[in-house]
Design a protein around this motif. Structure first.
Motif, PDB file in Angstrom:
ATOM      1  N   HIS A   1      27.168   4.993  -7.268  1.00  0.00           N
ATOM      2  CA  HIS A   1      27.976   5.912  -6.742  1.00  0.00           C
ATOM      3  C   HIS A   1      27.446   6.604  -5.178  1.00  0.00           C
ATOM      4  CE1 HIS A   1      28.918   6.422 -10.802  1.00  0.00           C
ATOM      5  NE2 HIS A   1      29.741   6.396 -10.940  1.00  0.00           N
ATOM      6  N   GLY A   2      26.779   6.261  -4.338  1.00  0.00           N
ATOM      7  CA  GLY A   2      26.496   6.283  -3.099  1.00  0.00           C
ATOM      8  C   GLY A   2      25.485   6.541  -2.692  1.00  0.00           C
ATOM      9  N   ARG A   3      25.085   6.267  -1.555  1.00  0.00           N
ATOM     10  CA  ARG A   3      23.850   6.246  -1.069  1.00  0.00           C
ATOM     11  C   ARG A   3      22.715   7.916  -1.329  1.00  0.00           C
ATOM     12  NH1 ARG A   3      24.489   4.862   5.498  1.00  0.00           N
ATOM     13  NH2 ARG A   3      24.016   2.361   4.955  1.00  0.00           N
ATOM     14  N   ARG A   4      24.252   8.283  -0.935  1.00  0.00           N
ATOM     15  CA  ARG A   4      23.247  10.651  -0.766  1.00  0.00           C
ATOM     16  C   ARG A   4      22.541  10.669  -3.144  1.00  0.00           C
ATOM     17  NH1 ARG A   4      26.251  16.028  -1.127  1.00  0.00           N
ATOM     18  NH2 ARG A   4      23.503  17.400  -1.072  1.00  0.00           N
ATOM     19  N   GLU A   5      23.573   9.675  -3.521  1.00  0.00           N
ATOM     20  CA  GLU A   5      23.064  10.324  -4.843  1.00  0.00           C
ATOM     21  C   GLU A   5      21.986   8.754  -5.131  1.00  0.00           C
ATOM     22  OE1 GLU A   5      26.366   9.659  -3.667  1.00  0.00           O
ATOM     23  OE2 GLU A   5      27.851  11.423  -4.489  1.00  0.00           O
ATOM     24  N   VAL A   6      21.956   7.711  -5.161  1.00  0.00           N
ATOM     25  CA  VAL A   6      20.627   7.270  -4.572  1.00  0.00           C
ATOM     26  C   VAL A   6      19.718   7.390  -4.723  1.00  0.00           C
ATOM     27  CG1 VAL A   6      20.232   4.946  -4.794  1.00  0.00           C
ATOM     28  CG2 VAL A   6      22.790   4.970  -5.153  1.00  0.00           C
ATOM     29  N   ALA A   7      19.605   8.172  -3.382  1.00  0.00           N
ATOM     30  CA  ALA A   7      18.651   9.458  -2.972  1.00  0.00           C
ATOM     31  C   ALA A   7      18.034  10.167  -3.675  1.00  0.00           C
ATOM     32  CB  ALA A   7      19.095   9.834  -1.383  1.00  0.00           C
ATOM     33  N   PHE A   8      18.953  10.348  -5.129  1.00  0.00           N
ATOM     34  CA  PHE A   8      18.809  11.581  -5.233  1.00  0.00           C
ATOM     35  C   PHE A   8      17.774  10.617  -6.618  1.00  0.00           C
ATOM     36  CE2 PHE A   8      21.327  14.502  -3.701  1.00  0.00           C
ATOM     37  CZ  PHE A   8      20.598  15.507  -2.659  1.00  0.00           C
ATOM     38  N   LEU A   9      18.635   9.395  -7.392  1.00  0.00           N
ATOM     39  CA  LEU A   9      18.017   9.048  -8.188  1.00  0.00           C
ATOM     40  C   LEU A   9      16.312   8.932  -7.816  1.00  0.00           C
ATOM     41  CD1 LEU A   9      19.346   5.946 -10.570  1.00  0.00           C
ATOM     42  CD2 LEU A   9      17.194   5.587  -8.409  1.00  0.00           C
ATOM     43  N   ASN A  10      16.862   8.329  -6.181  1.00  0.00           N
ATOM     44  CA  ASN A  10      14.970   7.546  -6.042  1.00  0.00           C
ATOM     45  C   ASN A  10      14.033   9.190  -5.594  1.00  0.00           C
ATOM     46  OD1 ASN A  10      15.655   5.046  -5.912  1.00  0.00           O
ATOM     47  ND2 ASN A  10      15.862   6.068  -4.029  1.00  0.00           N
ATOM     48  N   ARG A  11      14.877  10.225  -6.376  1.00  0.00           N
ATOM     49  CA  ARG A  11      13.809  11.595  -6.092  1.00  0.00           C
ATOM     50  C   ARG A  11      13.238  12.196  -7.781  1.00  0.00           C
ATOM     51  NH1 ARG A  11      13.166  14.487  -1.164  1.00  0.00           N
ATOM     52  NH2 ARG A  11      11.959  15.931  -2.318  1.00  0.00           N
ATOM     53  N   ALA A  12      14.195  11.967  -8.474  1.00  0.00           N
ATOM     54  CA  ALA A  12      13.900  11.684  -9.585  1.00  0.00           C
ATOM     55  C   ALA A  12      13.339  10.832 -10.406  1.00  0.00           C
ATOM     56  CB  ALA A  12      15.593  11.612 -10.640  1.00  0.00           C
ATOM     57  N   TRP A  13      13.362   9.741 -10.037  1.00  0.00           N
ATOM     58  CA  TRP A  13      12.429   8.471 -10.658  1.00  0.00           C
ATOM     59  C   TRP A  13      10.369   8.877  -9.597  1.00  0.00           C
ATOM     60  CZ3 TRP A  13      12.126   2.371  -7.564  1.00  0.00           C
ATOM     61  CH2 TRP A  13      11.395   1.452  -8.644  1.00  0.00           C
ATOM     62  N   ASP A  14      10.714   9.703  -8.287  1.00  0.00           N
ATOM     63  CA  ASP A  14       8.950  10.006  -7.747  1.00  0.00           C
ATOM     64  C   ASP A  14       8.881  11.131  -8.842  1.00  0.00           C
ATOM     65  OD1 ASP A  14       9.843   8.570  -5.916  1.00  0.00           O
ATOM     66  OD2 ASP A  14       9.749  10.172  -4.505  1.00  0.00           O
ATOM     67  N   ASP A  15       9.632  12.042  -9.959  1.00  0.00           N
ATOM     68  CA  ASP A  15       9.748  12.919 -10.453  1.00  0.00           C
ATOM     69  C   ASP A  15       8.588  12.258 -11.986  1.00  0.00           C
ATOM     70  OD1 ASP A  15       9.898  14.858  -8.074  1.00  0.00           O
ATOM     71  OD2 ASP A  15      11.897  15.596  -9.482  1.00  0.00           O
ATOM     72  N   VAL A  16       9.409  11.522 -12.036  1.00  0.00           N
ATOM     73  CA  VAL A  16       9.052  10.686 -13.234  1.00  0.00           C
ATOM     74  C   VAL A  16       8.357  10.279 -13.435  1.00  0.00           C
ATOM     75  CG1 VAL A  16       9.411   8.912 -15.138  1.00  0.00           C
ATOM     76  CG2 VAL A  16      11.302  10.091 -13.901  1.00  0.00           C
ATOM     77  N   MET A  17       7.894   9.696 -12.373  1.00  0.00           N
ATOM     78  CA  MET A  17       6.344   9.397 -12.164  1.00  0.00           C
ATOM     79  C   MET A  17       5.371   9.968 -12.352  1.00  0.00           C
ATOM     80  SD  MET A  17       7.066   5.971 -12.762  1.00  0.00           S
ATOM     81  CE  MET A  17       5.775   4.797 -11.794  1.00  0.00           C
ATOM     82  N   ALA A  18       5.317  10.926 -11.325  1.00  0.00           N
ATOM     83  CA  ALA A  18       4.777  12.173 -10.375  1.00  0.00           C
ATOM     84  C   ALA A  18       3.905  12.501 -12.431  1.00  0.00           C
ATOM     85  CB  ALA A  18       4.932  13.293 -10.224  1.00  0.00           C
ATOM     86  N   LEU A  19       5.101  12.874 -13.300  1.00  0.00           N
ATOM     87  CA  LEU A  19       5.061  13.061 -14.637  1.00  0.00           C
ATOM     88  C   LEU A  19       5.196  12.782 -15.942  1.00  0.00           C
ATOM     89  CD1 LEU A  19       7.610  16.154 -13.721  1.00  0.00           C
ATOM     90  CD2 LEU A  19       5.407  16.418 -13.933  1.00  0.00           C
TER      91      LEU A  19
END
Length: 171
Positions: free
Chosen positions: A105-123
């Motif tokens: 759904h767009g660059r901004r949304e994918v950027a937030f998906l990538n941040r969520a992925w980082d959080d999943v990996m960290a946790l």
């Protein structure tokens, strides 16, 4: 409801790129990604409006074949485990309509998906390898302060999703 597939997920599923979405209301849009956790293929689903995130761990091939069904089951399990009533969850899914696969759904949304992925990996210490649903991991990610496309400033995805499920546009 639109489910946007990332390029890696499209390649994994051996699918041609789906059409672009047409849903203007991001409350009814999610982006889906395939991630690797402890050597297993997992579904990462991120709500485009709130950045609410859930993980389905160790997804088997027949489940990938029914991605809308996998998503729906994961969303229901995650949202009810997060404390939202089954009535609220079902009302949201009914209001969102038929599940359609689209591009992300767009660059901004994918950027937030990538941040969520980082959080999943960290946790990932919150990962429960005995079950596909991940209420502890989901809770840890969704109660971490974050930014998202649908709300200004830092906030908690869990609280923002509560706003959406209550029928409000944003906080």
């Amino acid at each position: 409801m639109e489910l946007g597939l990332t390029f890696p997920l499209q390649r994994f599923l051996k699918r041609k790129p789906p059409a672009y979405g047409t849903e203007p209301d991001r409350r009814f849009c999610w982006d889906l990604h395939i991630i690797d956790l402890r050597g297993r293929s997992c579904l990462l689903a991120v709500h485009c409006h709130t950045r609410y995130t859930f993980v389905c761990w160790d997804v088997v091939p027949f489940q990938w074949a029914d991605l809308p069904g996998l998503f729906r089951e994961g969303a229901v399990e995650s949202l009810t485990s997060a404390g939202f009533s089954p009535t609220q969850v079902e009302a949201y899914l009914q209001q969102a309509g038929t599940l359609k696969l689209t591009r992300t759904h767009g660059r901004r949304e994918v950027a937030f998906l990538n941040r969520a992925w980082d959080d999943v990996m960290a946790l990932d210490t919150c990962l429960d390898t005995s079950t596909q649903v991940q209420p502890l991991l989901d809770h840890a990610v969704n109660t971490r302060p974050s930014r998202c496309a649908g709300f200004d400033g830092l906030g908690l995805a869990l609280v923002r999703m509560g706003t959406v499920l209550s029928g409000k546009t944003n906080g």
